[in-house]
Design an enzyme around this catalytic site. Sequence first.
Site, PDB file in Angstrom:
ATOM      1  N   ARG A 198       0.837  -1.216   0.000  1.00 44.59           N
ATOM      2  CA  ARG A 198       0.000   0.000   0.000  1.00 44.59           C
ATOM      3  C   ARG A 198       0.870   1.264   0.000  1.00 44.59           C
ATOM      4  O   ARG A 198       1.004   1.941  -1.019  1.00 44.59           O
ATOM      5  CB  ARG A 198      -0.965  -0.028   1.194  1.00 44.59           C
ATOM      6  CG  ARG A 198      -2.134   0.941   1.067  1.00 44.59           C
ATOM      7  CD  ARG A 198      -1.819   2.381   1.411  1.00 44.59           C
ATOM      8  NE  ARG A 198      -1.361   2.561   2.786  1.00 44.59           N
ATOM      9  CZ  ARG A 198      -0.885   3.709   3.246  1.00 44.59           C
ATOM     10  NH1 ARG A 198      -0.807   4.772   2.466  1.00 44.59           N
ATOM     11  NH2 ARG A 198      -0.462   3.808   4.496  1.00 44.59           N
ATOM     12  N   ASP A 199       1.527   1.550   1.104  1.00 48.12           N
ATOM     13  CA  ASP A 199       2.318   2.783   1.190  1.00 48.12           C
ATOM     14  C   ASP A 199       3.437   2.755   0.139  1.00 48.12           C
ATOM     15  O   ASP A 199       3.768   3.762  -0.473  1.00 48.12           O
ATOM     16  CB  ASP A 199       2.933   2.900   2.596  1.00 48.12           C
ATOM     17  CG  ASP A 199       3.164   4.335   3.041  1.00 48.12           C
ATOM     18  OD1 ASP A 199       2.775   5.255   2.304  1.00 48.12           O
ATOM     19  OD2 ASP A 199       3.730   4.531   4.129  1.00 48.12           O
ATOM     20  N   HIS A 219       4.911   4.219  12.719  1.00 48.15           N
ATOM     21  CA  HIS A 219       5.071   4.097  11.263  1.00 48.15           C
ATOM     22  C   HIS A 219       6.164   5.079  10.872  1.00 48.15           C
ATOM     23  O   HIS A 219       5.996   6.289  11.002  1.00 48.15           O
ATOM     24  CB  HIS A 219       3.719   4.453  10.631  1.00 48.15           C
ATOM     25  CG  HIS A 219       3.692   4.513   9.151  1.00 48.15           C
ATOM     26  ND1 HIS A 219       3.100   3.526   8.381  1.00 48.15           N
ATOM     27  CD2 HIS A 219       4.143   5.432   8.269  1.00 48.15           C
ATOM     28  CE1 HIS A 219       3.198   3.846   7.094  1.00 48.15           C
ATOM     29  NE2 HIS A 219       3.831   5.000   6.992  1.00 48.15           N
ATOM     30  N   HIS A 236       9.374   6.558   8.327  1.00 49.59           N
ATOM     31  CA  HIS A 236      10.022   6.686   7.006  1.00 49.59           C
ATOM     32  C   HIS A 236      11.488   7.014   7.255  1.00 49.59           C
ATOM     33  O   HIS A 236      11.860   7.539   8.310  1.00 49.59           O
ATOM     34  CB  HIS A 236       9.333   7.775   6.181  1.00 49.59           C
ATOM     35  CG  HIS A 236       8.027   7.320   5.594  1.00 49.59           C
ATOM     36  ND1 HIS A 236       7.843   7.090   4.251  1.00 49.59           N
ATOM     37  CD2 HIS A 236       6.847   7.026   6.182  1.00 49.59           C
ATOM     38  CE1 HIS A 236       6.602   6.682   4.035  1.00 49.59           C
ATOM     39  NE2 HIS A 236       5.967   6.642   5.192  1.00 49.59           N
ATOM     40  N   CYS A 274       4.588   9.169   0.064  1.00 50.91           N
ATOM     41  CA  CYS A 274       3.170   9.553  -0.027  1.00 50.91           C
ATOM     42  C   CYS A 274       2.989  10.596  -1.124  1.00 50.91           C
ATOM     43  O   CYS A 274       3.689  11.605  -1.139  1.00 50.91           O
ATOM     44  CB  CYS A 274       2.690  10.111   1.312  1.00 50.91           C
ATOM     45  SG  CYS A 274       1.023  10.787   1.232  1.00 50.91           S
ATOM     46  N   ASN A 328       9.797   4.159   3.108  1.00 49.06           N
ATOM     47  CA  ASN A 328       9.531   3.741   4.484  1.00 49.06           C
ATOM     48  C   ASN A 328      10.793   3.126   5.082  1.00 49.06           C
ATOM     49  O   ASN A 328      11.688   2.700   4.359  1.00 49.06           O
ATOM     50  CB  ASN A 328       8.428   2.676   4.489  1.00 49.06           C
ATOM     51  CG  ASN A 328       7.090   3.223   4.065  1.00 49.06           C
ATOM     52  OD1 ASN A 328       6.910   3.624   2.923  1.00 49.06           O
ATOM     53  ND2 ASN A 328       6.150   3.272   4.986  1.00 49.06           N
TER      54      ASN A 328
END
Length: 322
Positions: free
Chosen positions: A12-13, A204, A206, A237, A246
Amino acid sequence: MPQLLITDVAPRDGLQNQPTDLPTADKAWLVQALADCGLPRIEATSFVSPQAVPRMADAPALMAAVAPLAASHLCVLTPNLKGLARAAQAGAREVCVVLSATETMNRRNIRMGLDEAEATCREVLAQARDMGLRSRAYVAVAFACPYEGPTPPEVTLRLARRMAEGGADEVVIADTIGAAHPGEVQALARIAVEELGAQRVGIHLHDTRGLGLANAWAAMQAGVRRFDSSAGGVGGCPFAPGAAGNLATEDLVWLAQASGYETGVDLPALMRVIDEFGRRLGQPLGGRSHAWLRRHLGLAQSVNADVSETANERVNETRSAK
Ligand code: COA
Ligand code: ZN
């Protein structure tokens, strides 16, 4: 041995902002392969507007392709009630909402102001609970916003509490643009863990400024046991300028192993998956420890190295054509 629960967010990300549109069958392969390496949870896709994020337009088809994993391994991003309904229809059993800590980031990301975004997240969380679905709530730009600068920790904590009160099973503090540093991560994470309990706090990260692992370590020291990372460090993003990849899952797993934490991830198997993922994506992938891990684990010459050479050749060709 203390356990870490890693959610791999590469599908996803990682893929939402790539130049290449990976075919659904390759995404399904990736999700299954990550589960097979022992990743306990994978953020598979997002049920968002296909105009906003064209790369995630195949979410229903992807969920159909990986249906046997839905109950045990998968979560999906659902920014509004329409996303929740589509996700439930597609068989999702765990959903994620995203509340950014600043007015501007909410507007850019989901076209709502902060108050509306909070109300929407709470509605999605409430309905998800009624439907028997598990939930995670991201508090995005938790340390800094690309539009509004540093985020005051009390703002992030207030929103984290609100998401917990709203019924989120896990609240995920997200350094969306990779701007946090270890001191502030540790301070904020410590309060979040104290207030909400380690079972309900995720982080989360990065790796934009090279502090991904240092931040992960700071969060571990503060008692955080739930981490998001992406295989090969793929990510970024589309609505947060400057957000690079990430934190790489292989870096995190290596840190965990070296420091006496159990993740359940088979690191050599994960490295092979990352090679094949890079080959399918046509991009060299890999976190900071990648080259050393390859040698350490006695793996064959990286397929990524071939991809990288091909990419360099392409750059040289373009240069000489100019
Ligand atoms: N899934 C699919 N389509 C959706 C949708 C969803 N979850 N939510 C809205 N839509 C559709 C609507 O049906 C409408 O379609 P139409 O033009 O064919 O009638 C269109 O999108 C606009 O709907 P609206 O409610 O006005 O949404 P919006 O334009 O204000 O956009 C979001 C709001 C949240 C849907 C959009 O900004 C979005 O998808 N953002 C996701 C951002 C993201 O993934 N960021 C990265 C992760 S943090
Ligand atoms: Zn992210």
